[in-house]
Scaffold this motif. Structure first.
Motif, mmCIF file in Angstrom:
data_model
loop_
_atom_site.group_PDB
_atom_site.id
_atom_site.type_symbol
_atom_site.label_atom_id
_atom_site.label_comp_id
_atom_site.label_asym_id
_atom_site.label_seq_id
_atom_site.Cartn_x
_atom_site.Cartn_y
_atom_site.Cartn_z
ATOM 1 N N THR A 52 -26.606 -32.669 27.028
ATOM 2 C CA THR A 52 -26.296 -33.944 27.464
ATOM 3 C C THR A 52 -26.915 -35.174 26.707
ATOM 4 O O THR A 52 -26.221 -36.238 26.716
ATOM 5 C CB THR A 52 -26.790 -33.946 28.915
ATOM 6 N N SER A 53 -28.133 -34.937 26.218
ATOM 7 C CA SER A 53 -28.461 -36.013 25.300
ATOM 8 C C SER A 53 -27.570 -36.315 24.091
ATOM 9 O O SER A 53 -27.384 -37.498 23.809
ATOM 10 C CB SER A 53 -29.934 -35.961 24.965
ATOM 11 N N GLU A 54 -27.274 -35.426 23.663
ATOM 12 C CA GLU A 54 -26.214 -35.407 22.631
ATOM 13 C C GLU A 54 -24.847 -36.127 22.868
ATOM 14 O O GLU A 54 -24.307 -37.185 22.031
ATOM 15 C CB GLU A 54 -25.988 -33.947 21.675
ATOM 16 N N LEU A 55 -24.357 -35.872 24.180
ATOM 17 C CA LEU A 55 -23.326 -36.338 24.896
ATOM 18 C C LEU A 55 -23.551 -38.188 24.881
ATOM 19 O O LEU A 55 -22.703 -38.809 24.451
ATOM 20 C CB LEU A 55 -22.819 -35.906 25.975
ATOM 21 N N TRP A 56 -24.578 -38.473 25.420
ATOM 22 C CA TRP A 56 -25.088 -39.900 25.633
ATOM 23 C C TRP A 56 -25.022 -40.372 24.366
ATOM 24 O O TRP A 56 -24.636 -41.647 24.210
ATOM 25 C CB TRP A 56 -26.256 -39.878 26.296
ATOM 26 N N MET A 57 -25.666 -39.876 23.131
ATOM 27 C CA MET A 57 -25.873 -40.493 22.072
ATOM 28 C C MET A 57 -24.299 -40.647 21.454
ATOM 29 O O MET A 57 -24.113 -41.477 20.546
ATOM 30 C CB MET A 57 -26.783 -39.412 21.012
ATOM 31 N N ARG A 58 -23.664 -39.798 21.676
ATOM 32 C CA ARG A 58 -22.274 -39.823 20.974
ATOM 33 C C ARG A 58 -21.577 -41.104 21.526
ATOM 34 O O ARG A 58 -20.856 -41.954 20.894
ATOM 35 C CB ARG A 58 -21.407 -38.602 21.426
ATOM 36 N N LEU A 59 -21.965 -41.578 22.898
ATOM 37 C CA LEU A 59 -21.379 -42.635 23.565
ATOM 38 C C LEU A 59 -22.056 -44.013 23.206
ATOM 39 O O LEU A 59 -21.584 -44.972 22.743
ATOM 40 C CB LEU A 59 -21.576 -42.565 24.899
ATOM 41 N N ALA A 60 -23.400 -43.755 22.524
ATOM 42 C CA ALA A 60 -23.896 -44.922 22.162
ATOM 43 C C ALA A 60 -23.656 -45.147 20.736
ATOM 44 O O ALA A 60 -23.628 -46.520 20.403
ATOM 45 C CB ALA A 60 -25.574 -44.259 22.061
#
Length: 277
Positions: A52-60
């Motif tokens: 989930t952290s990687e998904l948020w980083m993708r959005l960032a």
């Protein structure tokens, strides 16, 4: 208990040959991406927290790309919403550490060996975020050398002005005296604190009404770095709480290495000027 029939309220109930919620979001692929290596209960927590952290980083990264385009095109006010969103993304990432910290050292020990040499240190998206905001270190590309696609993205990022570079170019176009060596600097190099840049930001902060757009841009950058620093601090605290001072799975010194990262300043002049005002 009253039973509610959504169909009577007009809800779509049949999806044969039609796109559903799960189809649009690719839920099957997402929920099928967790593959624990053993039978330890807490390994699922560890995997999902990092995914989930990687998904948020993708959005960032999506927001960082768009914000830089807006600033470069003289549409800084549009970038403010994106920069606010990036700060909130890191607020979410901070909250994720609270969940991971429910795992004890004993529970982590049960599956730690299954990680092999894998480590969050090797996240290419995190590296892209660092490069995008100005913390550029070519040595950090080495863990990604085995992936040509990752290396290509990182090289492209190094060739592009960082978020801070774009902010300073924006000030220059607005007529503020940003030093020429800053505008023409080697973009592949990490940012180093510059007295001339601090002097420019001091002009902005001493008369915000005259330079309101630049002033607001500065505070958006500070907001982001504030949340980013908290994320790094929470990372250190979580690691120390779970593994103490053991070496990281990726080979770093663990807590000692992460503490060094706490000293890195992304936009140093915006912090230093507060002492001189």
């Amino acid at each position: 208990m009253t039973q509610v029939d959504p169909a009577k309220d007009g809800a779509e109930m049949s999806f044969e040959g039609r796109m559903s919620y799960g189809d649009y979001l690719g839920i099957d692929a997402i929920l099928g991406a967790q593959h624990p290596r053993g039978d330890a209960h807490d390994e699922m927590l560890f995997i999902i927290q990092h995914q989930t952290s990687e998904l948020w980083m993708r959005l960032a990264l999506h927001e960082l790309d768009a914000a830089r385009v807006c600033i470069a095109q003289g549409r800084a006010r549009e970038a403010f919403k994106m920069l606010t969103r990036i700060a909130r993304i890191f607020e979410q990432l901070n909250s994720a550490w609270d969940v991971l910290r429910t795992m004890t050292p004993s529970e982590y020990t049960r599956f730690r060996d299954d990680l092999g040499q894998s480590s969050g240190f090797q996240s290419h998206q995190y590296r892209l975020i660092e490069f995008a905001v100005g913390n550029r270190n070519r040595a950090m590309m080495q863990p990604h050398a085995h992936r040509a696609d990752y290396t290509e993205r990182l090289e492209a990022e190094l060739a592009r002005p960082s978020l801070y570079d774009e902010a300073l170019r924006h000030l220059h176009r607005a007529g503020l005296p940003v030093p020429e060596d800053v505008i023409t600097r080697d973009l592949t190099q990490p940012w180093a604190a510059h007295d001339g840049v601090q002097a420019v930001w001091e002009i902005v902060y001493r008369d915000p009404e005259t330079h309101w757009e630049a002033y607001e841009l500065a505070e958006k950058l500070v907001d982001f770095e504030d949340y980013f620093r908290r994320w790094r601090f929470n990372h250190v605290t979580t690691v120390e709480r779970i593994i103490g001072f053991k070496r990281g799975t990726g080979g770093t010194s663990g807590v000692q290495y992460l503490r060094k990262m706490l000293e890195v300043e992304l936009f140093p002049e915006l912090w230093h000027l507060r002492t001189s005002l």
